[in-house]
Design a protein around this motif. Structure first.
Motif, PDB file in Angstrom:
ATOM      1  N   LYS A   1       2.762  -1.442  11.846  1.00  0.00           N
ATOM      2  CA  LYS A   1       3.655  -2.182  11.086  1.00  0.00           C
ATOM      3  C   LYS A   1       3.451  -3.535  10.947  1.00  0.00           C
ATOM      4  O   LYS A   1       3.540  -3.931   9.788  1.00  0.00           O
ATOM      5  CB  LYS A   1       5.173  -1.890  11.925  1.00  0.00           C
ATOM      6  N   ARG A   2       2.854  -4.176  11.842  1.00  0.00           N
ATOM      7  CA  ARG A   2       2.641  -5.479  11.765  1.00  0.00           C
ATOM      8  C   ARG A   2       1.455  -5.714  10.649  1.00  0.00           C
ATOM      9  O   ARG A   2       1.211  -6.513   9.724  1.00  0.00           O
ATOM     10  CB  ARG A   2       2.279  -6.101  12.975  1.00  0.00           C
ATOM     11  N   THR A   3       0.528  -4.716  10.666  1.00  0.00           N
ATOM     12  CA  THR A   3      -0.900  -4.824   9.931  1.00  0.00           C
ATOM     13  C   THR A   3      -0.286  -4.602   8.509  1.00  0.00           C
ATOM     14  O   THR A   3      -0.874  -5.222   7.422  1.00  0.00           O
ATOM     15  CB  THR A   3      -1.759  -3.873  10.495  1.00  0.00           C
ATOM     16  N   MET A   4       0.530  -3.462   8.456  1.00  0.00           N
ATOM     17  CA  MET A   4       1.058  -3.294   7.036  1.00  0.00           C
ATOM     18  C   MET A   4       1.828  -4.198   6.544  1.00  0.00           C
ATOM     19  O   MET A   4       1.490  -4.686   5.126  1.00  0.00           O
ATOM     20  CB  MET A   4       2.112  -2.088   7.107  1.00  0.00           C
ATOM     21  N   LYS A   5       2.456  -5.127   7.242  1.00  0.00           N
ATOM     22  CA  LYS A   5       3.118  -6.260   6.548  1.00  0.00           C
ATOM     23  C   LYS A   5       2.056  -7.488   6.162  1.00  0.00           C
ATOM     24  O   LYS A   5       2.313  -7.982   5.082  1.00  0.00           O
ATOM     25  CB  LYS A   5       3.948  -7.075   7.480  1.00  0.00           C
ATOM     26  N   VAL A   6       1.019  -7.552   7.120  1.00  0.00           N
ATOM     27  CA  VAL A   6      -0.196  -8.516   6.423  1.00  0.00           C
ATOM     28  C   VAL A   6      -0.747  -7.992   5.394  1.00  0.00           C
ATOM     29  O   VAL A   6      -1.031  -8.779   4.492  1.00  0.00           O
ATOM     30  CB  VAL A   6      -1.238  -8.488   7.694  1.00  0.00           C
TER      31      VAL A   6
ATOM     32  N   PHE B   1      -4.004   3.910   1.340  1.00  0.00           N
ATOM     33  CA  PHE B   1      -3.852   5.422   1.066  1.00  0.00           C
ATOM     34  C   PHE B   1      -4.599   6.110   1.838  1.00  0.00           C
ATOM     35  O   PHE B   1      -4.232   7.279   2.327  1.00  0.00           O
ATOM     36  CB  PHE B   1      -4.594   5.691  -0.326  1.00  0.00           C
ATOM     37  N   GLY B   2      -5.671   5.652   2.608  1.00  0.00           N
ATOM     38  CA  GLY B   2      -6.523   6.434   4.017  1.00  0.00           C
ATOM     39  C   GLY B   2      -5.415   6.614   4.786  1.00  0.00           C
ATOM     40  O   GLY B   2      -5.610   7.756   5.504  1.00  0.00           O
TER      41      GLY B   2
ATOM     42  N   VAL C   1       1.814   7.644   8.944  1.00  0.00           N
ATOM     43  CA  VAL C   1       2.057   8.090   7.769  1.00  0.00           C
ATOM     44  C   VAL C   1       3.319   7.475   7.077  1.00  0.00           C
ATOM     45  O   VAL C   1       3.293   7.190   5.981  1.00  0.00           O
ATOM     46  CB  VAL C   1       2.369   9.820   7.527  1.00  0.00           C
ATOM     47  N   THR C   2       4.476   7.451   7.776  1.00  0.00           N
ATOM     48  CA  THR C   2       5.691   6.999   7.162  1.00  0.00           C
ATOM     49  C   THR C   2       5.523   5.615   6.888  1.00  0.00           C
ATOM     50  O   THR C   2       5.847   4.978   5.903  1.00  0.00           O
ATOM     51  CB  THR C   2       6.965   7.236   8.285  1.00  0.00           C
ATOM     52  N   SER C   3       4.702   4.893   7.691  1.00  0.00           N
ATOM     53  CA  SER C   3       4.613   3.280   7.582  1.00  0.00           C
ATOM     54  C   SER C   3       3.558   3.239   6.166  1.00  0.00           C
ATOM     55  O   SER C   3       3.872   2.372   5.297  1.00  0.00           O
ATOM     56  CB  SER C   3       3.857   2.686   8.559  1.00  0.00           C
ATOM     57  N   ALA C   4       2.750   4.020   5.924  1.00  0.00           N
ATOM     58  CA  ALA C   4       1.834   4.060   4.951  1.00  0.00           C
ATOM     59  C   ALA C   4       2.543   4.475   3.659  1.00  0.00           C
ATOM     60  O   ALA C   4       2.511   3.912   2.461  1.00  0.00           O
ATOM     61  CB  ALA C   4       0.700   4.978   5.231  1.00  0.00           C
ATOM     62  N   ILE C   5       3.399   5.381   3.663  1.00  0.00           N
ATOM     63  CA  ILE C   5       4.360   5.587   2.438  1.00  0.00           C
ATOM     64  C   ILE C   5       5.208   4.481   2.000  1.00  0.00           C
ATOM     65  O   ILE C   5       5.084   4.256   1.004  1.00  0.00           O
ATOM     66  CB  ILE C   5       5.187   6.807   2.805  1.00  0.00           C
ATOM     67  N   THR C   6       5.691   3.769   2.839  1.00  0.00           N
ATOM     68  CA  THR C   6       6.605   2.623   2.704  1.00  0.00           C
ATOM     69  C   THR C   6       5.778   1.657   2.026  1.00  0.00           C
ATOM     70  O   THR C   6       5.913   0.917   0.968  1.00  0.00           O
ATOM     71  CB  THR C   6       7.220   2.245   3.948  1.00  0.00           C
ATOM     72  N   GLY C   7       4.540   1.387   2.678  1.00  0.00           N
ATOM     73  CA  GLY C   7       3.695   0.370   2.205  1.00  0.00           C
ATOM     74  C   GLY C   7       3.303   0.666   0.666  1.00  0.00           C
ATOM     75  O   GLY C   7       3.264  -0.294  -0.286  1.00  0.00           O
ATOM     76  N   ILE C   8       2.754   1.499   0.467  1.00  0.00           N
ATOM     77  CA  ILE C   8       2.075   2.128  -0.677  1.00  0.00           C
ATOM     78  C   ILE C   8       3.111   1.961  -1.877  1.00  0.00           C
ATOM     79  O   ILE C   8       3.076   1.613  -2.940  1.00  0.00           O
ATOM     80  CB  ILE C   8       1.367   3.437  -0.712  1.00  0.00           C
ATOM     81  N   HIS C   9       4.580   2.657  -1.316  1.00  0.00           N
ATOM     82  CA  HIS C   9       5.555   2.534  -2.381  1.00  0.00           C
ATOM     83  C   HIS C   9       5.943   1.117  -2.761  1.00  0.00           C
ATOM     84  O   HIS C   9       6.074   0.666  -3.991  1.00  0.00           O
ATOM     85  CB  HIS C   9       6.737   3.134  -1.943  1.00  0.00           C
ATOM     86  N   HIS C  10       5.972   0.132  -1.932  1.00  0.00           N
ATOM     87  CA  HIS C  10       5.951  -1.216  -2.237  1.00  0.00           C
ATOM     88  C   HIS C  10       5.258  -1.796  -3.046  1.00  0.00           C
ATOM     89  O   HIS C  10       5.556  -2.713  -3.916  1.00  0.00           O
ATOM     90  CB  HIS C  10       6.193  -2.065  -0.965  1.00  0.00           C
TER      91      HIS C  10
ATOM     92  N   LEU D   1       0.607  -6.213   2.707  1.00  0.00           N
ATOM     93  CA  LEU D   1       1.249  -6.229   1.659  1.00  0.00           C
ATOM     94  C   LEU D   1       1.142  -7.826   1.212  1.00  0.00           C
ATOM     95  O   LEU D   1       1.352  -8.261   0.211  1.00  0.00           O
ATOM     96  CB  LEU D   1       2.759  -5.971   2.010  1.00  0.00           C
ATOM     97  N   LYS D   2       1.415  -8.717   2.269  1.00  0.00           N
ATOM     98  CA  LYS D   2       1.411 -10.268   1.839  1.00  0.00           C
ATOM     99  C   LYS D   2       0.019 -10.450   1.227  1.00  0.00           C
ATOM    100  O   LYS D   2       0.086 -11.304   0.438  1.00  0.00           O
ATOM    101  CB  LYS D   2       1.598 -10.828   3.280  1.00  0.00           C
ATOM    102  N   GLU D   3      -1.036  -9.836   1.836  1.00  0.00           N
ATOM    103  CA  GLU D   3      -2.472 -10.207   1.280  1.00  0.00           C
ATOM    104  C   GLU D   3      -2.491  -9.849  -0.151  1.00  0.00           C
ATOM    105  O   GLU D   3      -3.009 -10.399  -1.104  1.00  0.00           O
ATOM    106  CB  GLU D   3      -3.639  -9.813   1.949  1.00  0.00           C
ATOM    107  N   PHE D   4      -1.926  -8.471  -0.531  1.00  0.00           N
ATOM    108  CA  PHE D   4      -1.995  -7.813  -1.790  1.00  0.00           C
ATOM    109  C   PHE D   4      -1.329  -8.631  -2.817  1.00  0.00           C
ATOM    110  O   PHE D   4      -1.607  -9.064  -3.858  1.00  0.00           O
ATOM    111  CB  PHE D   4      -1.623  -6.423  -1.867  1.00  0.00           C
ATOM    112  N   LYS D   5      -0.044  -9.235  -2.397  1.00  0.00           N
ATOM    113  CA  LYS D   5       0.730 -10.031  -3.283  1.00  0.00           C
ATOM    114  C   LYS D   5       0.339 -11.493  -3.536  1.00  0.00           C
ATOM    115  O   LYS D   5       0.321 -12.099  -4.715  1.00  0.00           O
ATOM    116  CB  LYS D   5       2.224  -9.986  -2.684  1.00  0.00           C
ATOM    117  N   ALA D   6      -0.382 -11.762  -2.565  1.00  0.00           N
ATOM    118  CA  ALA D   6      -1.129 -13.245  -3.012  1.00  0.00           C
ATOM    119  C   ALA D   6      -2.042 -13.267  -3.910  1.00  0.00           C
ATOM    120  O   ALA D   6      -2.366 -14.177  -4.589  1.00  0.00           O
ATOM    121  CB  ALA D   6      -1.830 -13.745  -1.629  1.00  0.00           C
TER     122      ALA D   6
END
Length: 512
Positions: free
Chosen positions: A7-12, A32-33, A43-52, A14-19
């Motif tokens: 979860k923490r890595t996913m937040k990072v 995606f991987g 998987v649920t964390s990845a779904i949430t991240g890719i959806h965002h 997402l932040k990097e991508f939006k930057a």
């Protein structure tokens, strides 16, 4: 990797991508991987991240198909948008496959994400169609519904979650169009019980308004504006009635050819008259379906009532014995049927015609009165209010109240066993059964039967308030009755446990 770290890595990420979405575009590939992981949390964390990520890209209108043509030169931005579109296609199909995941949480989140992606794509179309004012990604919805309306897997749980979106008129309409396509695809295939179960759950929630129905309120849409201030800017949508009607006709012309399970058969008898029949080009093709059902007896006959009534009164179907059959359905078993409430509400409609002969209505009044002697307690007030309504509706039947020579079963000319209401001699009888109920042990029943002794009201009772009464409600009502104090329970004060006045018990028993 633990869920917390993921979860923490996913937040990072997402932040990097939006930057910097161009520099960090490979974040999409990384997330995606993770959709391939064997751990449900990952998987649920990845779904949430890719959806965002893709929701963000749609809002920024970065997913666009570049214009095609031999003379068109693609810029670097066009190529990037095309690459993003390719990743979006892969992601949508991958999340679609996760609807079959073994973990329920993954399946539910996948479904929610797919609908949200459809919503985002509809608000910000990848490619706007010429001459189209409303850009609903129907092809995305078709992929989703073809997965859900499976002929091998029971997806009722997921479809139930999807039903909340059927309140949106655009989603409901395009669901109808897609189901029409699915039924056409299945035409030459073997129809399984799972396919029919999945399909029916969606069909039951499609409610297309009539062509001339005008709503003063703005319809609820899937593509609602994100905030109230932009509400007026949202795309307008009205259901194209001609297309909806054609789709309904196509679906039901095929569905009624399928072999239905007893459960689906009963559900179709309810669904067709309420939401389908008035949209059909040729409703009379349902004549055999409803007539055979009506003649089966029991609960099936109760459910077929509405369909037969519509065919008789709106489409001129000749069925001279309709009320005779309805009369015979009124027996003690109807009070214990699952569809009791529906039956009585339909009977109320059927007996509302001003063209009915008085002897027909008199037969129904008398049959209801006789059934009140054997009906369960929760149904008694319903029967009494129904009888009162019929007397209000047909003033000539008040003669049934004022016949002092008919006071009991022995002097009653009415023949309960006669199936023909014209021959049962109900008009010669009286409502002595209702008078009997005035002595019922429950005050609210005896009070309801009191209409015999006073002027009938000018407005009919709303029987819908009484059709679902239960024993629990009867008990609660009885508990609320005020009991006066100092009510005499015996004429002589007892002197002991077995010592009453002229008590036979004390002569044979004693307390040792």
């Amino acid at each position: 990797m633990t869920d917390k770290t993921t979860k923490r890595t996913m937040k990072v990420l997402l932040k990097e991508f939006k930057a910097d979405k161009v520099k960090n575009a490979n974040v999409i590939v990384d997330i995606f991987g993770r959709l391939e992981s064997n751990e449900a949390g990952t998987v649920t964390s990845a779904i949430t991240g890719i959806h965002h990520i893709f929701t963000y890209l749609f809002n920024e209108e970065d997913i666009k198909l570049p214009p095609k043509g031999s003379g068109v030169t693609q810029t670097a931005n066009d190529k990037f948008n095309l690459w993003l579109y390719g990743r979006y296609e892969e992601t949508y199909k991958k999340i679609l496959s996760l609807l079959g995941h073994e973990e329920r949480s993954v399946r539910e989140l996948s479904l929610c994400s797919l609908v949200k992606l459809i919503q985002s794509e509809g608000r910000h179309p990848v490619k706007k169609r010429p001459n189209a004012t409303y850009h609903f990604p129907q092809h995305r919805l078709q992929l989703l519904l073809m997965k859900l309306v499976s002929d091998k897997v029971d997806h009722r749980h997921l479809i139930t979650l999807l039903l909340e979106y059927m309140e949106c008129q655009d989603f409901m309409f395009y669901t109808l169009l897609v189901l029409s396509t699915i039924v056409k695809i299945q035409k030459d295939k073997e129809i399984t019980e799972k396919f029919m179960t999945n399909l029916f759950l969606l069909l039951e929630h499609i409610n297309i308004p009539m062509e001339d129905a005008v709503s003063l309120d703005r319809p609820k849409l899937l593509f609602e504006a994100d905030d109230v201030e932009r509400l007026e800017e949202r795309p307008m949508f009205t259901i194209p009635y001609d297309k909806a009607k054609k789709a309904l006709n196509n679906i039901w012309s095929e569905v009624l050819k399928y072999s239905l399970t007893p459960d689906l058969y009963r559900r179709s008898l309810v669904l067709i008259p309420e939401k389908v029949m008035h949209h059909l080009d040729k409703p009379l093709i349902l004549t055999d379906f409803f007539m055979e059902s009506y003649n089966l007896g029991g609960a099936i006959s109760l459910l077929a009532l509405q369909g037969v009534f519509i065919l008789v009164h709106k489409h001129n179907l000749e069925y001279p014995d309709f009320y005779t059959k309805l009369y015979t359905l009124l027996d003690p078993t109807v009070f214990h049927a699952k569809y009791k409430a529906r039956f009585f509400m339909l009977c109320d409609r059927f007996l509302a015609s001003s063209y009915l002969p008085e002897y027909i209505v008199a037969a129904f009044v008398k049959r209801l009165a006789r059934l009140s002697l054997v009906a369960p307690t929760p149904s008694l007030v319903l029967i009494l209010k129904f009888i009162a309504n019929l007397l209000i509706r047909y003033p000539g039947l008040k003669k049934l109240i004022h016949k002092p020579n008919v006071k009991a079963m022995e002097s009653d000319p009415y023949d309960m066993e006669e199936p023909d209401p014209a021959k049962c001699r109900a008009s010669e009888s009286s409502l002595w059964e209702v008078a009997t109920l005035q002595c019922h042990v429950l005050p609210y029943v005896s009070k309801a039967a009191g209409f015999l002794n006073k002027s009938l009201p000018s407005v009919e009772y709303n029987i819908s308030e009484f059709v679902e009464t239960t024993y629990d409600e009867v008990f609660e009502r009885a508990c609320k009755v005020t009991v006066h104090e100092n009510v005499a329970t015996t004429f002589h004060k007892p002197q002991g446990l077995f010592n009453y006045h002229n008590d036979q018990m004390s002569q044979s028993w004693s307390v040792v």
